[in-house]
Design a protein around this motif. Structure first.
Motif, PDB file in Angstrom:
ATOM      1  N   SER A  21     -18.043  -8.659  15.909  1.00 21.96           N
ATOM      2  CA  SER A  21     -18.320  -7.707  14.836  1.00 21.96           C
ATOM      3  C   SER A  21     -17.678  -8.206  13.548  1.00 21.96           C
ATOM      4  CB  SER A  21     -17.741  -6.340  15.208  1.00 21.96           C
ATOM      5  OG  SER A  21     -17.824  -5.457  14.119  1.00 21.96           O
ATOM      6  N   THR A  23     -17.431  -6.114  10.966  1.00 21.86           N
ATOM      7  CA  THR A  23     -16.980  -4.912  10.280  1.00 21.86           C
ATOM      8  C   THR A  23     -15.449  -4.895  10.238  1.00 21.86           C
ATOM      9  OG1 THR A  23     -17.097  -3.644  12.337  1.00 21.86           O
ATOM     10  CG2 THR A  23     -19.031  -3.558  10.898  1.00 21.86           C
ATOM     11  N   LYS A  27     -15.119  -2.029  16.345  1.00 24.71           N
ATOM     12  CA  LYS A  27     -15.949  -1.020  17.010  1.00 24.71           C
ATOM     13  C   LYS A  27     -16.812  -0.215  16.038  1.00 24.71           C
ATOM     14  CE  LYS A  27     -12.504   0.342  19.885  1.00 24.71           C
ATOM     15  NZ  LYS A  27     -11.814   1.225  20.822  1.00 24.71           N
ATOM     16  N   GLN A  28     -16.534  -0.326  14.741  1.00 22.06           N
ATOM     17  CA  GLN A  28     -17.349   0.387  13.752  1.00 22.06           C
ATOM     18  C   GLN A  28     -18.786  -0.127  13.717  1.00 22.06           C
ATOM     19  OE1 GLN A  28     -15.203   0.006  10.041  1.00 22.06           O
ATOM     20  NE2 GLN A  28     -14.444   2.078  10.211  1.00 22.06           N
ATOM     21  N   PHE A  30     -20.865  -0.109  15.865  1.00 18.87           N
ATOM     22  CA  PHE A  30     -21.739   0.808  16.599  1.00 18.87           C
ATOM     23  C   PHE A  30     -22.097   2.057  15.799  1.00 18.87           C
ATOM     24  CE2 PHE A  30     -19.499  -1.733  19.776  1.00 18.87           C
ATOM     25  CZ  PHE A  30     -20.595  -2.348  20.358  1.00 18.87           C
ATOM     26  N   LYS A  31     -21.478   2.231  14.638  1.00 21.00           N
ATOM     27  CA  LYS A  31     -21.830   3.344  13.747  1.00 21.00           C
ATOM     28  C   LYS A  31     -23.081   3.022  12.923  1.00 21.00           C
ATOM     29  CE  LYS A  31     -17.220   5.269  13.040  1.00 21.00           C
ATOM     30  NZ  LYS A  31     -16.225   5.636  12.028  1.00 21.00           N
ATOM     31  N   TYR A  32     -23.459   1.749  12.874  1.00 18.23           N
ATOM     32  CA  TYR A  32     -24.523   1.316  11.982  1.00 18.23           C
ATOM     33  C   TYR A  32     -25.799   0.932  12.728  1.00 18.23           C
ATOM     34  CZ  TYR A  32     -20.360   0.939   9.082  1.00 18.23           C
ATOM     35  OH  TYR A  32     -19.192   1.198   8.436  1.00 18.23           O
ATOM     36  N   TRP A  35     -29.777  -1.945  14.894  1.00 15.93           N
ATOM     37  CA  TRP A  35     -29.518  -3.337  14.537  1.00 15.93           C
ATOM     38  C   TRP A  35     -30.830  -4.109  14.552  1.00 15.93           C
ATOM     39  CZ3 TRP A  35     -25.218  -4.466  18.660  1.00 15.93           C
ATOM     40  CH2 TRP A  35     -24.059  -3.768  18.329  1.00 15.93           C
ATOM     41  N   SER A  87     -28.287   2.088   5.948  1.00 12.46           N
ATOM     42  CA  SER A  87     -27.469   2.562   7.076  1.00 12.46           C
ATOM     43  C   SER A  87     -26.000   2.729   6.704  1.00 12.46           C
ATOM     44  CB  SER A  87     -27.552   1.584   8.251  1.00 12.46           C
ATOM     45  OG  SER A  87     -28.849   1.515   8.748  1.00 12.46           O
ATOM     46  N   PRO A  89     -22.725   4.170   4.917  1.00 12.77           N
ATOM     47  CA  PRO A  89     -22.380   5.488   4.371  1.00 12.77           C
ATOM     48  C   PRO A  89     -22.072   5.395   2.877  1.00 12.77           C
ATOM     49  CG  PRO A  89     -20.571   4.630   5.704  1.00 12.77           C
ATOM     50  CD  PRO A  89     -21.706   3.669   5.832  1.00 12.77           C
TER      51      PRO A  89
END
Length: 170
Positions: A21, A23, A27-28, A30-32, A35, A87, A89
Motif C-alpha cells: 500500500s 497510502t 490499511k487505509q 481498503f477505504k478507497y 480499485w 474516491s 475524501p
C-alpha cells in the motif's frame, strides 16, 4: 486515476496476492474502493475484492473474486493499483494531498521571487518537508528543503494555480 498500491506476488495456492500500500497508513488502502489496474489493452479494469488480511506493517494480502488458484493470480503480479480521484475524501482547511503539492511553484513572500518547484515530499513523522528543485543553480546545492508548517514557513497555498508562497530567506 491515482496510484495507491502495487501487487507484488502470489501468496499460496488459492489465488491470494501480496500487495504493498502506498497510502500513509497501509490499511487505509481498503477505504478507497473500487480499485483498478491496467490490462493488456492499456485499459483500466476493476478489481473486485473478496477479502483481505494484514501480514506485516506494509504488506497486505488480498483475495480477488473469481481468482481461485496461483496460476491465475500470477497474471496480476507487478500490476499497479489505482483509484479514481473522486474516491478521495474531501480535506479540511490547510490539508492537501501530496499529488496536489508536487509540481507547485514556490515563491519567496518577501522578494516575490521564484525559488523553484516542488519535486517530492518527505514525511519526517513530525511534519512534511518539501523538496524544491531550485529555479536557478547559482550554488552547488540544487535543492532546498522547506518544512511544510503553515504560518511559520508556508504563507499561502494556492492549489488551483499551483503556487505556494513561503516565508524563506536564502
Amino acid at each position: 486515476m491515482i496510484l495507491i498500491g502495487k501487487i507484488i506476488k502470489p501468496y499460496g495456492v488459492l489465488g491470494w496476492l501480496k500487495i504493498i500500500s502506498f497510502t500513509e497508513k497501509p490499511k487505509q488502502i481498503f477505504k478507497y474502493l473500487p480499485w483498478y489496474y491496467i490490462d493488456k489493452e492499456n485499459k483500466y479494469k476493476k478489481i473486485k475484492l473478496k477479502n483481505w488480511k494484514n501480514i506485516t506493517k506494509n504488506k497486505l494480502l488480498i483475495k480477488i473474486k473469481n481468482i481461485n488458484n496461483r496460476n491465475i493470480s500470477e497474471k496480476l503480479v507487478k500490476k499497479k493499483i489505482f483509484i479514481k480521484k473522486s474516491s478521495l475524501p474531501k480535506l479540511l482547511k490547510n490539508e492537501y494531498y501530496y499529488k496536489d503539492i508536487i509540481g507547485c511553484k514556490i515563491y519567496d513572500s518577501i522578494k516575490n521571487t521564484l525559488l523553484g518547484t516542488v519535486k517530492k515530499i518527505i514525511d519526517s513523522k513530525t511534519f512534511d518537508v518539501l523538496v524544491i528543485k531550485k529555479e536557478k543553480n547559482k550554488s552547488a546545492n540544487k535543492e532546498i528543503l522547506i518544512p511544510f508548517i503553515i504560518n511559520k514557513y508556508i504563507k499561502n497555498v494556492d492549489i488551483y494555480n499551483k503556487k505556494i508562497t513561503v516565508i524563506w530567506n536564502i
